[in-house]
Design an enzyme around this catalytic site. Structure first.
Site, PDB file in Angstrom:
ATOM      1  CG  ASP A  43     -29.357 -57.478 -64.523  1.00 39.17           C
ATOM      2  OD1 ASP A  43     -30.033 -58.572 -64.639  1.00 39.17           O
ATOM      3  OD2 ASP A  43     -29.752 -56.547 -63.855  1.00 39.17           O
ATOM      4  CB  ALA A  44     -22.966 -57.793 -66.425  1.00 38.03           C
ATOM      5  CG  ASP A  47     -27.130 -55.467 -69.788  1.00 39.25           C
ATOM      6  OD1 ASP A  47     -28.235 -55.963 -69.940  1.00 39.25           O
ATOM      7  OD2 ASP A  47     -26.920 -54.731 -68.932  1.00 39.25           O
ATOM      8  CG  LEU A  93     -34.744 -44.525 -69.607  1.00 41.40           C
ATOM      9  CD1 LEU A  93     -34.346 -44.433 -68.093  1.00 41.40           C
ATOM     10  CD2 LEU A  93     -34.771 -43.198 -70.291  1.00 41.40           C
ATOM     11  CE  LYS A 126     -32.256 -47.694 -65.842  1.00 38.87           C
ATOM     12  NZ  LYS A 126     -32.211 -49.033 -65.462  1.00 38.87           N
ATOM     13  CE  LYS A 302     -36.628 -39.703 -65.870  1.00 35.67           C
ATOM     14  NZ  LYS A 302     -37.797 -39.984 -65.004  1.00 35.67           N
ATOM     15  CE  LYS A 326     -27.492 -50.713 -66.706  1.00 35.51           C
ATOM     16  NZ  LYS A 326     -28.614 -51.528 -66.316  1.00 35.51           N
ATOM     17  CB  CYS A 429      -6.196 -76.757 -38.718  1.00 34.38           C
ATOM     18  SG  CYS A 429      -5.176 -75.421 -38.868  1.00 34.38           S
ATOM     19  CB  CYS A 452      -3.403 -72.909 -34.785  1.00 34.38           C
ATOM     20  SG  CYS A 452      -4.031 -72.710 -36.577  1.00 34.38           S
TER      21      CYS A 452
HETATM   22  S1  IVH Z   1     -37.893 -42.582 -66.850  1.00 41.23           S
HETATM   23  C1  IVH Z   1     -39.194 -42.897 -71.008  1.00 41.23           C
HETATM   24  N1  IVH Z   1     -36.739 -42.744 -64.373  1.00 41.23           N
HETATM   25  O1  IVH Z   1     -35.636 -48.055 -65.894  1.00 41.23           O
HETATM   26  C2  IVH Z   1     -38.492 -43.285 -69.812  1.00 41.23           C
HETATM   27  N2  IVH Z   1     -37.093 -44.937 -65.410  1.00 41.23           N
HETATM   28  O2  IVH Z   1     -35.017 -48.343 -69.232  1.00 41.23           O
HETATM   29  C3  IVH Z   1     -39.121 -43.883 -68.771  1.00 41.23           C
HETATM   30  N3  IVH Z   1     -36.371 -46.839 -63.969  1.00 41.23           N
HETATM   31  O3  IVH Z   1     -37.721 -50.032 -66.601  1.00 41.23           O
HETATM   32  C4  IVH Z   1     -38.205 -44.286 -67.713  1.00 41.23           C
HETATM   33  N4  IVH Z   1     -35.829 -45.546 -62.278  1.00 41.23           N
HETATM   34  O4  IVH Z   1     -38.815 -48.388 -64.831  1.00 41.23           O
HETATM   35  C5  IVH Z   1     -37.102 -43.531 -65.212  1.00 41.23           C
HETATM   36  N5  IVH Z   1     -36.045 -42.535 -62.076  1.00 41.23           N
HETATM   37  C6  IVH Z   1     -36.479 -43.094 -63.293  1.00 41.23           C
HETATM   38  C7  IVH Z   1     -36.271 -44.803 -63.199  1.00 41.23           C
HETATM   39  C8  IVH Z   1     -36.422 -45.620 -64.517  1.00 41.23           C
HETATM   40  C9  IVH Z   1     -35.874 -46.724 -62.698  1.00 41.23           C
HETATM   41  C10 IVH Z   1     -36.341 -47.792 -64.932  1.00 41.23           C
HETATM   42  C11 IVH Z   1     -37.874 -47.897 -65.713  1.00 41.23           C
HETATM   43  C12 IVH Z   1     -37.571 -48.937 -66.595  1.00 41.23           C
HETATM   44  C13 IVH Z   1     -35.986 -48.638 -66.729  1.00 41.23           C
HETATM   45  C14 IVH Z   1     -35.918 -47.631 -68.130  1.00 41.23           C
END
Ligand code: IVH
Length: 691
Positions: A43-44, A47, A93, A126, A302, A326, A429, A452
């Site tokens: 992923d890194a 990204d 997000l 997350k 949020k 992240k 060895c 050894c």
């Molecule tokens: S909120 C509009 N809460 O992260 C906001 N997303 O880029 C909706 N994800 O694939 C996302 N855990 O499925 C939210 N506690 C969490 C989350 C979460 C994982 C994932 C989500 C999406 C990505 C957001």
């Protein structure tokens, strides 16, 4: 990825060319990830490509195309599932990785809302799984869908129905007539490991990580296959809500309500005030990361108040009221420069990867384990390959995948630092030159025994380690020095070390020598299980040592036991019994034991115990760190009293022993009202029942 962090192209034409290449690559990686459930690069790295795309497009806005991956959230759905158009788009997000970015996020919110007071945030882990939308009508599950590209997803209702965490019918007070919840389907780590182990044994497809395994399970056309996969779910919010009656005003209240209706809500969530507390939440969560039974890649913050959320609205890709913090990526790609062979305590020879240093899991890694030659074969890895490294928590970094030639991002293809060559087990060895011999199907051993130096060093390290004699200050480096200076050949020599010769060693001053001698002296008094474990008999770990000590009561009795007598002990099968008999039949080993005794090493003999069943029928869970003993020892002692020791907390758990750093298991115990004790409580209990 040096090439991709370099400065922007000098001309519009060069930018257009690079953009074209980036889009093509990103589309390709998207397809591998979303449609094949087999990511080609970590992923890194993905990204970084994406960030580069965004940077170029920001600089040359007229080069942005309608179909650029930057305009889309995920990947278009595959054809085999029915398509579902989300009534409300499923957004992505914005992400932040630095304190200043988080502060700026809050600053923007304040400006847009013209808000001076405190701001409450709902903080959640997350989850690294698959985003889903679940639609309920009159309390009944009618549809499950993937996010897809955010607008159109795939209908996976038949598969979602097989997940026991997901209610088919809502419980509690009257739910809205139409309710869409959103959340993450994930595969618990424990289930993932079990599934992959079984798949490995039966030659089935082995998944790279739990997220891809979860995604693969959800894309099965046959729900009976999905039903066999260990999938779980956490809800994190509501989408469409119609005819709801009085609906909560905050996200946190909504989550409580969703919990009442039967959805699993993450127990780690928390409401905090201001970005600083968000940061503290993220730091705490990071500390618990390893202890959780599911993978997380960050925290989500949020705004809790729906009214404020609405005022802020969203950009094309993501809401303005939420942000993802992240964590450092646990996987990264790098080059395999070389493979060296390490000799262990029992002569086993392990291939170790020497890597082009890479930042992963928060540290720079330059070595990774390759386990054995079977693993080398399974990965089909060669020196000079580009490999994906995984480093999760304190676990030793591992190579999990080779990046195929065609998957290596184009600018990096010519950067391989060494030529490709096959990895082969040496015939001699590397430490002592003795012949290397195969042992069983996958292992190779040095035949040098205690001749050894590598085996000697490793046996000594084991002897001094925490679960064994626990000699503080006698660490790996010092042991290597002692062996190289020929001051120590076997464990008994440690107790004959002289002050003067220690003072001659590099970096050993008066004070450290005194401390070391005092620690050695303290370790003379130990217990029978520790002494037994310290001897390093093959296959005799801490748990087996505890069981043997309890059964035989003294080292003499154990030394005299034949294989049949040994097999009376729980845990001891024919192979372990054989190793024990061979060990004590060896004159050198008997001599070391005699000399340890002469040097004043003593262990409390313990009365021979019948297996006690004081804790029979009880399930215990250990979590966090223990100080007086290792977790294995605690486990063995509990088992010796008839208890079962489990890795996860449920309603049936009798008691959880929580040490410092305990995380989700402690939280779960509290949630379920399961008894919790600390190490002192455990010691008291053991003292009471161990005769
Ligand atoms: S909120 C509009 N809460 O992260 C906001 N997303 O880029 C909706 N994800 O694939 C996302 N855990 O499925 C939210 N506690 C969490 C989350 C979460 C994982 C994932 C989500 C999406 C990505 C957001």
């Amino acid at each position: 990825m040096s090439e991709l962090t370099r400065k922007l192209p000098g001309s519009r034409k060069a930018a257009a060319e690079e953009l074209q290449r980036l889009r093509r690559d990103i589309e390709y990686y998207n397809a591998r990830y979303h449609q094949d459930d087999a990511p080609a690069i970590p992923d890194a790295d993905y990204d970084r490509l994406f960030d580069r795309l965004l940077a170029l497009e920001a600089h040359w806005p007229d080069l942005v195309t309608e179909d650029s991956p930057s305009r889309r959230v995920g990947a278009a759905p595959v054809d085999s599932f029915r398509q579902v158009t989300h009534e409300q788009a499923m957004m992505s997000l914005a992400k932040v990785v630095a304190e200043e970015e988080l502060q700026a996020f809050e600053h923007r919110i304040r400006e847009q809302l013209d808000h001076q007071g405190t701001l409450a945030y709902s903080c959640e882990p997350k989850i690294d799984g698959v985003a889903v939308s679940l639609l309920y009508e009159d309390g009944k599950l009618v549809r499950g869908a993937t996010r897809g590209d955010g607008v159109v997803g795939e209908d996976i209702t038949h598969n979602v129905r097989t997940i026991s965490d997901i209610p088919l019918r809502l419980t509690g007070t009257r739910p809205p007539r139409r309710l869409e919840v959103r959340g993450e389907i994930y595969m618990p780590r424990s289930g993932f490991e079990r599934m992959n182990r079984q798949a490995g044994e039966s030659g089935d497809h082995v998944f790279v990580n739990p997220r891809n395994a979860a995604s693969g399970a959800l894309r099965q056309l046959d729900p009976r296959v999905t039903a066999q996969r260990p999938l779980s779910f956490f809800v994190y919010g509501a989408g469409l809500v119609q005819e709801a009656g009085d609906w909560p005003r905050t996200l946190s209240d909504t989550l409580d309500r969703l919990g009442e209706w039967g959805f699993p809500v993450n127990p780690q969530r928390s409401v905090v005030e201001g970005w600083r507390q968000c940061l503290a939440y993220a730091q705490q969560l990071l500390e618990q990361r390893d202890a959780l039974d599911y993978e997380i890649d960050g925290a989500v913050f949020k705004l809790d108040d729906y009214r404020l959320q609405q005022h802020l609205g969203a950009t094309a890709r993501s809401p303005r009221w939420a942000v993802a913090w992240k964590f450092p990526a646990e996987e990264a790609a790098t080059w395999l420069r070389d493979v060296e062979f390490q000799v262990g305590r029992t002569g086993a020879i392990t291939p170790v990867a020497r890597l082009e240093p890479v930042f992963v899991g928060g540290v720079t890694v330059s070595n990774a384990t390759l386990h054995n030659m079977a693993e080398v074969e399974r990965l089909d890895v060669r020196i000079g390959d580009r490999v994906v490294i995984r480093r999760a928590g304190d676990v030793i970094p591992q190579i999990v995948q080779v990046v195929k030639e065609e998957d290596i991002p184009a600018p990096l293809r010519d950067e391989a630092p060494v030529k490709r060559r096959v990895i082969t087990m040496p015939e001699h060895c590397p430490a002592c030159g003795s012949a290397v011999e195969p042992d069983g199907e996958v292992l190779y051993r040095c035949s040098g025994g205690l001749v050894c130096p590598a085996q000697r060093k490793e046996s000594l390290k084991h002897f001094c380690s925490r679960g064994a004699l626990d000699i503080e200050g006698l660490g790996d480096r010092l042991i290597e020095q002692l062996v190289e200076a020929e001051l120590v050949h076997d464990p008994a020599d440690i107790f004959c070390l002289q002050r003067e010769s220690l003072l001659d060693l590099e970096r050993m001053g008066e004070k450290s020598v005194d401390n070391l001698l005092a620690a050695i002296d303290r370790s003379r008094h130990t217990t029978l299980p520790r002494a037994l474990y310290a001897l390093g008999i093959r296959e005799v770990g801490e748990a087996t040592a505890v069981a043997l000590a309890a059964h035989f009561g003294s080292l003499e009795a154990l030394m005299e036991a034949d294989e049949e007598a040994l097999r009376q002990v729980d845990d001891v099968g024919p192979i372990v019994a054989r190793h024990i008999v061979v060990f004590f039949g060896n004159d050198d080993n008997r001599d070391v034991i005699r000399r340890l005794r002469e040097a004043g090493v003593q262990w409390r003999e313990q009365a021979r115990r019948e297996v006690s069943d004081a804790l029979a029928g009880q399930t215990w869970v250990l979590t966090g760190t223990l100080e007086a003993m290792t977790r294995d020892e605690a486990k063995a002692r509990l088992q010796a009293l008839g208890a079962r020791v489990s890795g996860s907390v449920s309603k049936k758990t009798h008691c959880v022993v929580a040490g410092p750093g305990a995380g989700s298991k402690l939280a779960k115990a509290e949630e379920l009202g399961v008894d919790v004790t600390d190490e002192q409580g455990l010691l008291a209990l053991l003292a009471e029942h161990e005769s």
